[in-house]
Design a protein around this motif. Structure first.
Motif, PDB file in Angstrom:
ATOM      1  N   ARG A   1       0.820  -1.203   0.000  1.00 49.42           N
ATOM      2  CA  ARG A   1       0.000   0.000   0.000  1.00 49.42           C
ATOM      3  C   ARG A   1       0.857   1.258   0.000  1.00 49.42           C
ATOM      4  O   ARG A   1       0.585   2.205  -0.706  1.00 49.42           O
TER       5      ARG A   1
ATOM      6  N   ILE B   1      -5.412   0.522  -3.172  1.00 47.49           N
ATOM      7  CA  ILE B   1      -5.930   1.108  -1.940  1.00 47.49           C
ATOM      8  C   ILE B   1      -5.004   2.236  -1.482  1.00 47.49           C
ATOM      9  O   ILE B   1      -5.453   3.296  -1.036  1.00 47.49           O
TER      10      ILE B   1
ATOM     11  N   TYR C   1      -6.066   6.197  -1.281  1.00 47.71           N
ATOM     12  CA  TYR C   1      -5.777   7.014  -0.104  1.00 47.71           C
ATOM     13  C   TYR C   1      -5.181   8.343  -0.523  1.00 47.71           C
ATOM     14  O   TYR C   1      -5.626   9.414  -0.097  1.00 47.71           O
TER      15      TYR C   1
ATOM     16  N   GLN D   1      -7.722  10.607  -2.388  1.00 43.09           N
ATOM     17  CA  GLN D   1      -8.714  11.212  -1.502  1.00 43.09           C
ATOM     18  C   GLN D   1      -8.085  12.253  -0.594  1.00 43.09           C
ATOM     19  O   GLN D   1      -8.696  13.273  -0.280  1.00 43.09           O
TER      20      GLN D   1
ATOM     21  N   GLU E   1      -9.623  -9.647   0.039  1.00 41.37           N
ATOM     22  CA  GLU E   1     -10.797  -9.344   0.845  1.00 41.37           C
ATOM     23  C   GLU E   1     -10.914  -7.837   1.122  1.00 41.37           C
ATOM     24  O   GLU E   1     -12.005  -7.299   1.180  1.00 41.37           O
ATOM     25  N   ASP E   2      -9.764  -7.184   1.281  1.00 42.04           N
ATOM     26  CA  ASP E   2      -9.766  -5.744   1.536  1.00 42.04           C
ATOM     27  C   ASP E   2     -10.592  -4.973   0.523  1.00 42.04           C
ATOM     28  O   ASP E   2     -11.234  -3.978   0.847  1.00 42.04           O
TER      29      ASP E   2
ATOM     30  N   TYR F   1     -14.008  -4.017   1.254  1.00 44.47           N
ATOM     31  CA  TYR F   1     -14.334  -3.160   2.397  1.00 44.47           C
ATOM     32  C   TYR F   1     -13.583  -1.857   2.418  1.00 44.47           C
ATOM     33  O   TYR F   1     -13.596  -1.131   3.393  1.00 44.47           O
TER      34      TYR F   1
ATOM     35  N   VAL G   1     -12.985   2.064   1.208  1.00 44.98           N
ATOM     36  CA  VAL G   1     -13.923   3.159   0.951  1.00 44.98           C
ATOM     37  C   VAL G   1     -13.333   4.038  -0.129  1.00 44.98           C
ATOM     38  O   VAL G   1     -12.291   4.639   0.098  1.00 44.98           O
TER      39      VAL G   1
ATOM     40  N   HIS H   1     -13.608 -10.756  10.971  1.00 47.03           N
ATOM     41  CA  HIS H   1     -13.380 -10.290   9.606  1.00 47.03           C
ATOM     42  C   HIS H   1     -14.002  -8.916   9.420  1.00 47.03           C
ATOM     43  O   HIS H   1     -14.879  -8.519  10.176  1.00 47.03           O
ATOM     44  N   ARG H   2     -13.546  -8.252   8.351  1.00 45.83           N
ATOM     45  CA  ARG H   2     -14.154  -6.975   8.011  1.00 45.83           C
ATOM     46  C   ARG H   2     -15.661  -7.091   7.864  1.00 45.83           C
ATOM     47  O   ARG H   2     -16.411  -6.254   8.350  1.00 45.83           O
ATOM     48  N   ALA H   3     -16.083  -8.128   7.159  1.00 50.44           N
ATOM     49  CA  ALA H   3     -17.510  -8.256   6.884  1.00 50.44           C
ATOM     50  C   ALA H   3     -18.304  -8.250   8.183  1.00 50.44           C
ATOM     51  O   ALA H   3     -19.343  -7.599   8.288  1.00 50.44           O
TER      52      ALA H   3
ATOM     53  N   MET I   1     -15.885   1.182   9.973  1.00 53.37           N
ATOM     54  CA  MET I   1     -15.745   2.506   9.356  1.00 53.37           C
ATOM     55  C   MET I   1     -16.471   2.547   8.023  1.00 53.37           C
ATOM     56  O   MET I   1     -17.078   3.551   7.648  1.00 53.37           O
ATOM     57  N   TYR I   2     -16.402   1.444   7.308  1.00 53.87           N
ATOM     58  CA  TYR I   2     -17.108   1.362   6.033  1.00 53.87           C
ATOM     59  C   TYR I   2     -18.594   1.593   6.250  1.00 53.87           C
ATOM     60  O   TYR I   2     -19.220   2.414   5.580  1.00 53.87           O
TER      61      TYR I   2
ATOM     62  N   GLN J   1     -19.407   5.230   7.312  1.00 58.37           N
ATOM     63  CA  GLN J   1     -19.319   6.189   6.214  1.00 58.37           C
ATOM     64  C   GLN J   1     -20.429   5.977   5.199  1.00 58.37           C
ATOM     65  O   GLN J   1     -20.939   6.931   4.610  1.00 58.37           O
TER      66      GLN J   1
ATOM     67  N   ASP K   1      -2.846  -2.469   7.049  1.00 58.77           N
ATOM     68  CA  ASP K   1      -4.051  -1.822   6.516  1.00 58.77           C
ATOM     69  C   ASP K   1      -4.399  -0.551   7.253  1.00 58.77           C
ATOM     70  O   ASP K   1      -4.876   0.412   6.665  1.00 58.77           O
TER      71      ASP K   1
ATOM     72  N   TYR L   1      -3.349   2.688   5.958  1.00 61.21           N
ATOM     73  CA  TYR L   1      -3.781   3.146   4.639  1.00 61.21           C
ATOM     74  C   TYR L   1      -5.281   3.145   4.459  1.00 61.21           C
ATOM     75  O   TYR L   1      -5.777   3.318   3.358  1.00 61.21           O
TER      76      TYR L   1
ATOM     77  N   VAL M   1      -9.066   4.778   4.905  1.00 58.32           N
ATOM     78  CA  VAL M   1      -9.527   6.158   4.831  1.00 58.32           C
ATOM     79  C   VAL M   1     -10.679   6.314   5.790  1.00 58.32           C
ATOM     80  O   VAL M   1     -11.717   5.681   5.597  1.00 58.32           O
TER      81      VAL M   1
ATOM     82  N   THR N   1      -7.124   7.080   8.093  1.00 62.33           N
ATOM     83  CA  THR N   1      -6.189   6.147   8.721  1.00 62.33           C
ATOM     84  C   THR N   1      -6.679   5.850  10.137  1.00 62.33           C
ATOM     85  O   THR N   1      -7.309   6.685  10.779  1.00 62.33           O
TER      86      THR N   1
ATOM     87  N   GLU O   1      -5.827   9.178  12.156  1.00 60.02           N
ATOM     88  CA  GLU O   1      -6.883  10.148  11.874  1.00 60.02           C
ATOM     89  C   GLU O   1      -8.259   9.783  12.412  1.00 60.02           C
ATOM     90  O   GLU O   1      -9.133  10.643  12.497  1.00 60.02           O
TER      91      GLU O   1
END
Lengths: 344, 344
Positions: free
Chosen positions: A225, A254, A258, A261, A280-281, A284, A286, B224-226, B257-258, B261, B281, B284, B286, B288, B337
């Motif tokens: 990244r 990704i 970043y 944005q 997988e990232d 998810y 944004v 997981h993210r999901a 966060m997903y 947002q 991750d 990076y 958004v 951070t 952030e």
DNA sequence: TCGCCCGTCTACACCGGTGTAAATCGTTTC
DNA sequence: GAAACGATTTACACCGGTGTAGACGGGCGA
């Protein structure tokens, strides 16, 4: 710890009969079989795996060399390969190479009499001059990645060119013309970078657009990244206008998103972004990332299958071996939020 | 393939002398040593590793069981452990357990006479009732994770409670009071969830705030993210006001966060978010992600060191073994952030 | 000169299974 | 009843190193 001889004594049979029972040899009387089983349980006997390996010359362990497990693509790939191997009773010894040539050379130096029967190898830093090393290793090798090195080795690979071309076309179809390519590597390192660049430039060429070198984002160490963000920054700093980004993997994409944005550019309105790998990232991030699914699971399954087949073959002269396989996995575009809807 | 006997014949010495040269036995005349070396080179001899393993009873391979390499935390952890092991000449056999109890039980069923000398094990689905399995395995075991199971096993762990408390305090210090906890797991599964929840509730308690169960986001299968997105959605759907989120790992945080947002909530203005693990991750995403660095590298190094020490010890009765170690790695807050600047 | 010590080297058993060939046994066939 | 046959079982060599004990030979002190 109990040995087979102990079990034999306990059951009143020979060592070999115990061995036969345990290895499923059919011509053993049922009563004997049961007596042996009982003795095994009574003594808590477990077969000595190292003796078995030593005698049979097969460890049932295959090596897997990838650059770095912390990178989701390789972590997910490793999971798939481990699962496929396990389904066939194989174990996997992983050797991360850290994206270095030395690391990759070390991974290849598996001793022939070693505890690894074969190797699945995903090169990322070997150079053309190293190609000859792959030819006569003395053990079965399956390469993940393009057939850049040696035609005498099995390859399982993805449609790098087609995928990158499709990714680029997606943006071109939406009317984007200032498309950056993120993830360029210098030519002497082999790998997917050059192929994905080829797909990118082929797509542009097909529309009569010339490649603008200011739009090429270089990511020299690795496709992390951080490098995606850096490369994107370098492209933007050059002052060139950008309305699309084809990143050579999702991590780069990704990172690039970043950076875009952070500079107030909207995705996909101002800049459309496409990645590669479908990790997988990408589902998810944004915004969620449009990407190319290179058929990771298929690659893992096929690589393990080919290796298994090679392990069955006699290990002697190459004459008895089947000819090398080149397998291209299927590819799929996964459209998400980071690209504009296709025109029409 | 050449054996040691071939080399001995070629060099005109005994097999044992060849063995002595190769294993660095000092009392070999220099001229003999050189003659043997020359023969080794001439015949391209490589020692048969499996024979050596069989004879010595040590394979130099340690097992590593983690839930899933595709999860960046475990992928990065595996990289660190592999690197630490390699520094000491150990190889690593990885067994992903897929977050299932069966997978974890299978990982523990390493045969004693097997090709794995010891095991580093990161449990995530074992239940308390399984604790006794860890006590008399017959091979050295180092557990990554809290000392929840057995006090007779070495543990290397992170400051789960302190970390989660610090994460929560960070939001409380900024005046946030409606703080969601994302990543709750049902109690019978052991692991970090309960501890991180404890840290979260301790921080609230210290300010006299009661835990509001509507703010607890459940993520039952895995972190997981999901599941982070789903859990966040469930909390928001309950209608409760949310101005902060403590997620029990970074993947959950990024998923949360997903979701935030997607619903038009600004981070950190409307909702501050803190993760746990400091995976790449988080640097990076958004925006951070502020997160807790649990000292991953330290954990990897210490785990390998402890296992190495255990491998030196006599394997016999537990009387001769050193008492079990409990090591707590250092913890660090990484502010980015996704959280408001600290008041004051 | 003899005995002893030490450096060097070797013979041989052994680790714990599996492959091979042959022995043993119970039936069946003629 | 003997030969033939297949099912069952076994003895033994063998995989390729390493540990152990001891052989061998030269230098040194008595």
């Amino acid at each position: 710890m109990a040995t087979m001889a102990d079990v034999a004594r306990h059951a009143g049979v020979s060592v070999k009969t115990v061995s036969n029972v345990l290895s499923g040899y059919p011509h053993v009387r049922e009563t004997t079989r049961e007596r042996v089983r009982a003795s095994v349980d009574a003594l808590g006997y477990e077969i000595n795996v190292t003796a078995k390996i030593f005698r049979s010359g097969r460890s049932g362990v295959v090596g897997l060399s990838v650059p770095e497990l912390g990178q989701p693509y390789f972590g997910e790939l490793a999971d798939e390969i481990l699962a496929a191997a396990r389904r066939h009773g194989l174990q996997v010894l992983i050797e991360p190479t850290g994206f270095t040539r030395d690391g990759e050379l070390a991974a290849l130096r598996v001793p022939r009499g070693g505890l690894v029967d074969g190797l699945i190898f995903s090169p990322a830093a070997l150079v053309q001059a190293d190609a000859h090393l792959l030819d006569e290793l003395g053990y079965p090798l399956v390469l993940l990645g393009e057939q850049m090195f040696s035609s005498s080795v099995d390859h399982v690979t993805m449609r790098n060119i087609d995928g990158a071309q499709a990714a680029t076309d997606l943006l071109l179809d939406a009317g984007r013309r200032q498309i950056a390519a993120i993830g360029m590597l210098h030519a002497e390192t082999a790998g997917s970078a050059w192929l994905r660049y080829t797909g990118y430039s082929k797509a542009l060429e097909a529309r009569g657009i010339e490649v603008d070198t200011r739009l090429l984002g270089w990511a020299d160490d690795a496709w992390h990244r951080a490098n995606g963000a850096r490369a994107m920054a370098a492209v933007l700093d050059s002052g060139v206008r950008v309305d699309g980004v084809v990143a050579f993997n999702d991590a780069l994409a990704i990172g690039a998103m970043y950076e875009l944005q952070a500079r107030g550019l909207a995705i996909p309105q101002d800049v459309g972004v496409v990645g590669f790998d479908d990790i997988e990232d990408s589902r998810y991030s944004v915004p969620t990332l449009t990407t190319i699914d290179p058929g990771r699971r298929e690659i893992a399954n096929v690589a393990v299958d080919i290796l298994r087949r090679r392990l069955q073959e006699p290990q002697g002269s190459s004459a008895e071996r089947g000819s090398p396989v080149l397998y291209l996995a299927g590819m799929r575009i996964v459209e998400r939020e980071s690209t504009p809807r296709r025109a029409g």
